[in-house]
Design a protein around this motif. Structure first.
Motif, PDB file in Angstrom:
ATOM      1  N   THR A 174      32.210  42.275  33.580  1.00 17.21           N
ATOM      2  CA  THR A 174      33.007  41.712  34.664  1.00 17.21           C
ATOM      3  C   THR A 174      33.157  42.739  35.779  1.00 17.21           C
ATOM      4  O   THR A 174      33.113  43.953  35.543  1.00 17.21           O
ATOM      5  CB  THR A 174      34.411  41.292  34.184  1.00 17.21           C
ATOM      6  N   THR A 188      40.749  40.387  42.100  1.00 21.43           N
ATOM      7  CA  THR A 188      40.274  39.279  41.286  1.00 21.43           C
ATOM      8  C   THR A 188      39.269  39.808  40.271  1.00 21.43           C
ATOM      9  O   THR A 188      38.623  40.829  40.488  1.00 21.43           O
ATOM     10  CB  THR A 188      39.602  38.178  42.131  1.00 21.43           C
ATOM     11  N   ARG A 190      35.853  38.683  38.078  1.00 21.90           N
ATOM     12  CA  ARG A 190      34.780  37.689  38.102  1.00 21.90           C
ATOM     13  C   ARG A 190      33.588  38.202  37.302  1.00 21.90           C
ATOM     14  O   ARG A 190      33.490  39.399  36.992  1.00 21.90           O
ATOM     15  CB  ARG A 190      34.356  37.379  39.539  1.00 21.90           C
ATOM     16  N   ARG A 191      32.675  37.295  37.000  1.00 26.66           N
ATOM     17  CA  ARG A 191      31.482  37.658  36.236  1.00 26.66           C
ATOM     18  C   ARG A 191      30.586  38.584  37.050  1.00 26.66           C
ATOM     19  O   ARG A 191      30.361  38.373  38.229  1.00 26.66           O
ATOM     20  CB  ARG A 191      30.709  36.394  35.855  1.00 26.66           C
ATOM     21  N   ARG A 201      36.078  33.239  34.078  1.00 30.62           N
ATOM     22  CA  ARG A 201      36.642  32.422  35.148  1.00 30.62           C
ATOM     23  C   ARG A 201      37.238  33.337  36.209  1.00 30.62           C
ATOM     24  O   ARG A 201      38.051  34.204  35.901  1.00 30.62           O
ATOM     25  CB  ARG A 201      37.727  31.497  34.582  1.00 30.62           C
ATOM     26  N   GLU A 202      36.801  33.145  37.459  1.00 28.12           N
ATOM     27  CA  GLU A 202      37.340  33.989  38.528  1.00 28.12           C
ATOM     28  C   GLU A 202      38.836  33.736  38.671  1.00 28.12           C
ATOM     29  O   GLU A 202      39.282  32.592  38.755  1.00 28.12           O
ATOM     30  CB  GLU A 202      36.631  33.690  39.845  1.00 28.12           C
TER      31      GLU A 202
END
Length: 302
Positions: A174, A188, A190-191, A201-202
């Motif tokens: 991530t 945030t 995110r991937r 999941r963001e």
């Protein structure tokens, strides 16, 4: 105020910058939009001193928008972000050199004009992350496991221009994306583009003091006011793997209003001759998230 947004075709229907443009218009400001990648540009007339209070860029790295922004800056107009700062982060080889010289935690970075020169990188540096020096939006980012795999990829890399390569930093798959809106920071998760099969999941996440300090340092090092920085948590701590001017600001609360207000503040600062004062002091994520929603009626003096 009268503003000019330079918008690439691929962002023509995106919420960012269209929501910001809509917000500015609703507040009573005039916004002209130039589709720099899809228009015949009469360069001797497109940039005229005094026609706009500020120019704003939302384009891909390889597009012509930055040329127009630099022309506006050369004519003495205010740009958001500073045109020289944008050039400094859109050239990822230059950004690596500048960041390392100012103490940012960056991976070792190699740069080559021809992909076959990457074969000279020592075997001990593998696996490598290879990407175009002018890449954006995760385009053509590769995780290369071995010199043999790199040799097989050379035809695929041949059309990408200058390339950079960095040793892969082990991580959980991530990225932490930190958005800065003139000193207000929002994080945030995110991937990672290097781990497309990793289900993430963001979402908004708490921003640690260490990552916040690094994100704030990024703005100071490169001279940016509106930007995003990608950080991975490696075995030895946070590492900066990418910096973007004017990103999507996804997951930022009231993003359109916050970014629109920042654009107006920067335009006014430029008009007052103080645009070179640099980014604002960093506001921790928790404090930024607690500020009241930004609202205004048309014609309000924002």
């Amino acid at each position: 105020m009268r503003l000019c947004f330079l918008v690439e075709e691929q962002y023509r229907h995106d919420g960012m910058p269209n929501e910001v443009i809509g917000q500015l218009t609703s507040w009573g400001h005039h916004v002209d939009v130039v589709r720099s990648g899809g228009s015949l540009l009469r360069m001797t007339e497109t940039v005229r001193t005094g026609t706009h209070d500020a120019w704003v860029l939302k384009t891909v790295s390889g597009g012509p928008g930055l040329t127009l922004l630099e022309a506006a800056a050369g004519a003495g107009m205010t740009t958001v972000n500073d045109a020289r700062a944008i050039r400094g982060v859109r050239d990822k080889a230059l950004a690596a050199a500048l960041g390392a010289s100012r103490g940012l935690p960056l991976p070792a970075t190699y740069a080559v004009a021809r992909p076959e020169l990457l074969l000279e990188i020592p075997d001990a540096e593998y696996p490598l992350v290879v990407k175009p020096a002018d890449g954006s939006s995760g385009r053509a980012v590769y995780l290369v496991s071995s010199p043999d795999r790199l040799a097989a990829m050379l035809p695929e890399l041949a059309g990408e221009g200058m390339l950079i390569a960095q040793p892969y930093v082990p991580n959980a798959g991530t990225d932490i994306k930190v958005y800065s809106v003139r000193g207000e920071l929002y994080a945030t998760e995110r991937r990672s583009p290097l781990h497309p099969d990793h289900a993430v999941r963001e979402r908004r996440v708490p921003l640690s003091a260490e990552v916040a300090a690094i994100a704030g340092q990024v703005g100071a090092v490169y001279g940016l006011d509106l930007y995003g920085v990608d950080v991975i948590l490696g075995p030895d701590g946070p590492v900066v793997v990418d910096v973007n001017d004017f990103p999507s600001f996804r997951q930022v609360p009231d993003a359109a209003a916050r970014v629109a207000r920042a654009v107006l503040e920067l335009a006014r600062a430029g008009a007052a001759g103080s645009a070179g004062a640099g980014p604002r002091p960093v506001i921790p994520a928790q404090a930024a998230a607690s500020t009241a929603p930004l609202t205004a009626t048309a014609g309000e003096a924002l």
